[in-house]
Scaffold this motif. Structure first.
Motif, PDB file in Angstrom:
ATOM      1  N   SER A  14     -19.054 -69.191  -0.549  1.00 20.88           N
ATOM      2  CA  SER A  14     -20.443 -68.794  -0.814  1.00 20.88           C
ATOM      3  C   SER A  14     -20.806 -67.446  -0.187  1.00 20.88           C
ATOM      4  O   SER A  14     -21.936 -66.999  -0.314  1.00 20.88           O
ATOM      5  N   ASN A  15     -19.852 -66.782   0.471  1.00 26.78           N
ATOM      6  CA  ASN A  15     -20.119 -65.496   1.119  1.00 26.78           C
ATOM      7  C   ASN A  15     -20.028 -64.386   0.077  1.00 26.78           C
ATOM      8  O   ASN A  15     -18.940 -63.978  -0.321  1.00 26.78           O
ATOM      9  N   ASP A  16     -21.169 -63.870  -0.350  1.00 27.20           N
ATOM     10  CA  ASP A  16     -21.223 -62.860  -1.412  1.00 27.20           C
ATOM     11  C   ASP A  16     -21.244 -61.424  -0.894  1.00 27.20           C
ATOM     12  O   ASP A  16     -21.374 -60.494  -1.686  1.00 27.20           O
ATOM     13  N   ILE A  17     -21.102 -61.222   0.403  1.00 28.88           N
ATOM     14  CA  ILE A  17     -21.226 -59.861   0.951  1.00 28.88           C
ATOM     15  C   ILE A  17     -20.146 -58.926   0.388  1.00 28.88           C
ATOM     16  O   ILE A  17     -20.377 -57.728   0.240  1.00 28.88           O
ATOM     17  N   MET A  18     -18.986 -59.459   0.023  1.00 27.66           N
ATOM     18  CA  MET A  18     -17.927 -58.609  -0.532  1.00 27.66           C
ATOM     19  C   MET A  18     -18.333 -58.014  -1.879  1.00 27.66           C
ATOM     20  O   MET A  18     -17.791 -57.001  -2.291  1.00 27.66           O
ATOM     21  N   ASP A  76     -30.634 -65.510  13.734  1.00 30.28           N
ATOM     22  CA  ASP A  76     -29.592 -66.484  13.389  1.00 30.28           C
ATOM     23  C   ASP A  76     -29.234 -66.385  11.908  1.00 30.28           C
ATOM     24  O   ASP A  76     -28.664 -67.298  11.340  1.00 30.28           O
ATOM     25  N   ASP A  77     -29.564 -65.221  11.296  1.00 27.97           N
ATOM     26  CA  ASP A  77     -29.313 -65.026   9.871  1.00 27.97           C
ATOM     27  C   ASP A  77     -28.235 -63.978   9.563  1.00 27.97           C
ATOM     28  O   ASP A  77     -27.826 -63.850   8.420  1.00 27.97           O
ATOM     29  N   ILE A  78     -27.817 -63.204  10.563  1.00 30.01           N
ATOM     30  CA  ILE A  78     -26.842 -62.140  10.325  1.00 30.01           C
ATOM     31  C   ILE A  78     -25.781 -62.181  11.421  1.00 30.01           C
ATOM     32  O   ILE A  78     -26.086 -62.090  12.603  1.00 30.01           O
ATOM     33  N   GLY A 120     -25.599 -65.867   0.995  1.00 29.27           N
ATOM     34  CA  GLY A 120     -25.045 -67.149   0.584  1.00 29.27           C
ATOM     35  C   GLY A 120     -24.635 -68.138   1.646  1.00 29.27           C
ATOM     36  O   GLY A 120     -24.390 -69.294   1.330  1.00 29.27           O
ATOM     37  N   LEU A 121     -24.528 -67.741   2.896  1.00 23.16           N
ATOM     38  CA  LEU A 121     -24.088 -68.685   3.917  1.00 23.16           C
ATOM     39  C   LEU A 121     -25.273 -69.327   4.631  1.00 23.16           C
ATOM     40  O   LEU A 121     -26.315 -68.699   4.797  1.00 23.16           O
TER      41      LEU A 121
END
Length: 177
Positions: free
Chosen positions: A26-30, A77-79, A128-129
């Protein structure tokens, strides 16, 4: 269209980070941008690109800098990010911000000058996380992303937004050799 200026880690460590990030489906940062340390955020980097000449002038007279990556930390606690340090980085950041002269509002919005915290983002809840996944990721990063590298920075990279929230390499600007 937006731009920002970043510092790219060495290819082997950049690949290590990307492979680490991919472990979370679910990690969309890429999909947004490659691993980097933001040197100058979007504020004041306008579509007319007149600022590029100013950045080139600064970089042409600024010697390469030594940068070190360190342990994972959080913004709130979001980044989740890897911390970074460099004696010269703050000075280069300040010179570029002053040359571009964004408004005080933009400086505050993008955490620049005295609010500048060099870092390499690993993941965000926005991409997404969950907060719980970020905490697990931080624990694994302490093992999987070590040893943390130190490296010489010989150029800065200008990123351009191609589509909404997708940034790609626009140009590299060398520092003084």
């Amino acid at each position: 269209m937006q731009y920002f200026i970043g510092i790219v880690p060495p290819d082997d460590y950049k690949d290590k980070i990307i492979n680490f990030q991919k472990q979370w489906d679910s990690n969309d940062i890429m999909d947004v941008v490659e691993p980097h340390i933001t040197l100058k955020a979007q504020g004041g980097l306008t579509e007319d690109e007149e600022w590029i000449a100013k950045v080139k002038t600064i970089c042409k007279s600024y010697p390469s800098i030594h940068l070190s990556i360190h342990e994972p930390k959080f913004f709130g606690d979001d980044i989740l990010y890897l911390s970074a340090s460099s004696n010269e980085l703050f000075s280069l950041h300040e010179k570029i911000v002053q040359a571009i002269s964004p408004s005080d509002e933009l400086i505050n919005q993008y955490f620049e000058l005295e609010n500048f915290v060099p870092h390499m983002t690993l993941a965000k809840t926005h991409y997404g996380l969950s907060k719980q996944e970020l905490r697990r990721m931080a624990k694994r990063a302490e093992n999987e992303l070590t040893p943390y590298p130190s490296f010489e920075v010989s150029f800065v990279r200008v990123y351009q937004e191609k589509e909404n929230n997708e940034y790609v390499k626009y140009m590299d600007i060398p520092l003084l050799k």
